[in-house]
Design a protein around this motif. Structure first.
Motif, mmCIF file in Angstrom:
data_model
loop_
_atom_site.group_PDB
_atom_site.id
_atom_site.type_symbol
_atom_site.label_atom_id
_atom_site.label_comp_id
_atom_site.label_asym_id
_atom_site.label_seq_id
_atom_site.Cartn_x
_atom_site.Cartn_y
_atom_site.Cartn_z
ATOM 1 N N VAL A 49 0.594 -1.259 -0.077
ATOM 2 C CA VAL A 49 0.187 -0.023 0.066
ATOM 3 C C VAL A 49 0.863 1.155 -0.038
ATOM 4 C CG1 VAL A 49 -1.593 1.317 1.221
ATOM 5 C CG2 VAL A 49 -2.063 -1.058 1.220
ATOM 6 N N SER A 50 1.986 1.205 1.019
ATOM 7 C CA SER A 50 2.663 2.423 0.885
ATOM 8 C C SER A 50 3.345 2.836 -0.466
ATOM 9 C CB SER A 50 3.863 2.232 1.993
ATOM 10 O OG SER A 50 3.540 1.927 3.199
ATOM 11 N N GLY A 51 4.070 1.648 -1.169
ATOM 12 C CA GLY A 51 4.580 1.717 -2.420
ATOM 13 C C GLY A 51 3.661 2.570 -3.590
ATOM 14 N N LEU A 52 2.483 1.720 -3.472
ATOM 15 C CA LEU A 52 1.441 1.967 -4.681
ATOM 16 C C LEU A 52 0.732 3.659 -4.362
ATOM 17 C CD1 LEU A 52 -0.380 -1.243 -5.013
ATOM 18 C CD2 LEU A 52 0.914 -0.403 -6.533
ATOM 19 N N ARG A 53 0.806 4.087 -3.244
ATOM 20 C CA ARG A 53 0.101 5.307 -2.881
ATOM 21 C C ARG A 53 1.413 6.467 -3.154
ATOM 22 N NH1 ARG A 53 0.482 6.354 2.377
ATOM 23 N NH2 ARG A 53 -0.951 7.925 2.659
ATOM 24 N N MET A 54 2.441 6.146 -2.874
ATOM 25 C CA MET A 54 3.734 6.876 -3.489
ATOM 26 C C MET A 54 4.037 6.947 -4.921
ATOM 27 S SD MET A 54 6.599 6.765 -0.932
ATOM 28 C CE MET A 54 7.490 8.386 -1.120
ATOM 29 N N ALA A 55 3.582 5.759 -5.515
ATOM 30 C CA ALA A 55 3.795 5.670 -6.957
ATOM 31 C C ALA A 55 2.548 6.719 -7.479
ATOM 32 C CB ALA A 55 3.502 4.450 -7.625
ATOM 33 N N VAL A 56 1.239 6.713 -7.039
ATOM 34 C CA VAL A 56 0.416 7.481 -7.572
ATOM 35 C C VAL A 56 0.833 8.938 -7.229
ATOM 36 C CG1 VAL A 56 -2.127 8.152 -7.021
ATOM 37 C CG2 VAL A 56 -1.437 5.768 -7.243
ATOM 38 N N ALA A 57 1.177 9.272 -6.038
ATOM 39 C CA ALA A 57 1.655 10.525 -5.826
ATOM 40 C C ALA A 57 2.696 11.107 -6.580
ATOM 41 C CB ALA A 57 1.934 10.708 -4.394
ATOM 42 N N ALA A 58 3.812 10.379 -6.733
ATOM 43 C CA ALA A 58 4.824 10.754 -7.957
ATOM 44 C C ALA A 58 4.244 11.077 -9.227
ATOM 45 C CB ALA A 58 5.902 9.480 -7.844
ATOM 46 N N SER A 198 5.711 -2.772 -4.649
ATOM 47 C CA SER A 198 4.291 -2.282 -5.518
ATOM 48 C C SER A 198 4.057 -3.150 -6.879
ATOM 49 C CB SER A 198 4.721 -0.855 -5.967
ATOM 50 O OG SER A 198 5.042 -0.110 -5.149
ATOM 51 N N ILE A 199 5.028 -3.472 -7.563
ATOM 52 C CA ILE A 199 4.779 -4.404 -8.577
ATOM 53 C C ILE A 199 4.189 -5.802 -8.085
ATOM 54 C CG2 ILE A 199 5.909 -5.842 -10.421
ATOM 55 C CD1 ILE A 199 7.994 -3.564 -10.693
ATOM 56 N N HIS A 204 -2.975 -7.789 -6.906
ATOM 57 C CA HIS A 204 -4.198 -7.968 -5.538
ATOM 58 C C HIS A 204 -5.144 -6.813 -5.667
ATOM 59 C CE1 HIS A 204 -1.815 -11.632 -4.679
ATOM 60 N NE2 HIS A 204 -0.678 -10.967 -4.576
ATOM 61 N N VAL A 205 -4.940 -5.814 -6.296
ATOM 62 C CA VAL A 205 -5.823 -4.562 -6.094
ATOM 63 C C VAL A 205 -7.019 -4.626 -7.231
ATOM 64 C CG1 VAL A 205 -6.075 -2.042 -6.103
ATOM 65 C CG2 VAL A 205 -3.794 -3.289 -5.559
ATOM 66 N N ASP A 206 -8.141 -4.535 -6.748
ATOM 67 C CA ASP A 206 -9.296 -4.522 -7.712
ATOM 68 C C ASP A 206 -9.810 -3.044 -8.093
ATOM 69 O OD1 ASP A 206 -10.522 -3.380 -5.661
ATOM 70 O OD2 ASP A 206 -11.802 -5.220 -4.978
#
Length: 307
Positions: A49-58, A198-199, A204-206
């Motif tokens: 979750v931390s990685g995907l949130r940061m990817a979106v923010a980036a 993140s990868i 696993h994210v719908d």
């Protein structure tokens, strides 16, 4: 327009007050995003979750700021990289602390980081009373307790170190850049560090989960980190280190107003203590800033003689 890298970016009296507004805005963003992100922990994991949130923010910050990779010194790149590392570590370590400790205990441990920044930046011993008062307020609001978990405590202390570094490095990166472009590159660096997780977590994210991740990343990272960055620029790491005590205050108020969670009397006392510490910090910072500005503009021959 005054750039973020200027030494006097705001009026010495209004700067700390504007910093408080930024910290409060960032706190609301963090609290709302945490509520959204927490629903994904069971399936995606805290690091994912931390990685995907940061990817979106980036992605959002890169589109908005369009930072240039040229013309930056080695010192500037070192600050950007360190800031990104602090962001990634702060998120991952705190979420893991929450996995092992009561939330209040984890919040209190993490606040030790910016508290240390605030304490180390004082010029008079009396000023230590303010960060200490803020810490007491955080303890009363968060209500640390429950069975101690050594692993959780280590995660919490690690998050404190990362939070302290995050507070300090915001000032350094802000001084080396002319806007939010340095922040965008730092968030991107943090996202790259977490990219392996993140990868692995993305499948696993719908569809609904991606919506929550997008909202969480924009509110809790892109907007919240930008506001924290501006707050340090408008005042100083020492001032913002104390103002970060508003995070649990905002959490308690959101819980009481939006979720119907009652506030115990001890928590109300804690809120009053944090509010007092924040108000006193802003007042003192404005007073010192105004005095320094007056000294800068007053001609030497107009100042009273020492004899």
């Amino acid at each position: 327009m005054t750039s973020l890298g200027s030494p006097h970016p705001a009026h010495p009296r209004t700067g700390p007050l504007l910093a408080l507004v930024c910290v409060l805005g960032g706190s609301f963003g963090v609290q709302l995003s945490a509520a959204l992100a927490s629903t994904l922990f069971p399936t995606v994991g805290t690091v994912g979750v931390s990685g995907l949130r940061m990817a979106v923010a980036a992605a959002v910050l890169l589109v908005v700021t369009r930072p240039s990779l040229r013309g930056r010194s080695a010192r500037a790149w070192a600050g950007i990289a360190s800031y990104g590392l602090a962001m990634a570590a702060m998120n991952v370590l705190f979420y893991n602390a929450v996995d092992h400790l009561p939330l209040g205990f984890a919040v209190t441990l993490e606040f030790l980081g910016p508290l240390a920044v605030a304490a180390l930046g004082v010029t008079r011993r009396l000023e230590l009373v303010l960060p200490a008062t803020a810490l007491l307020g955080v303890v009363l609001i968060s209500g640390p307790g429950g069975e101690a978990d050594v692993v959780g405590i280590l995660f919490g202390l690690g998050a404190a170190v990362a939070f302290g570094a995050y507070t300090l490095l915001a000032g350094r990166v802000g001084g080396d850049t002319s806007g939010l472009d340095g922040l965008a590159l730092s968030v991107t660096g943090g996202a790259v560090l977490l990219l392996p997780f993140s990868i692995a977590s993305a499948p696993h994210v719908d569809a609904a989960g991606w919506g929550r991740l997008a909202a969480s990343g924009i509110l809790g990272v892109a907007i919240a980190f930008s506001l924290d960055f501006l707050a340090v620029h408008l005042s100083s790491p020492r001032v913002v280190g104390t103002l970060f005590a508003m995070d649990p205050v905002v959490g308690a108020l959101v819980g009481a107003l939006a979720l119907g969670q009652g506030l115990a009397l001890v928590a109300v006392v804690g809120i009053l203590l944090v509010s007092f510490a924040g108000a006193a910090t802003i007042w003192l910072a404005g007073r010192v800033g105004a005095r320094r500005t007056l000294e800068d503009v007053e001609p030497d021959d107009a100042r009273p003689s020492a004899h």
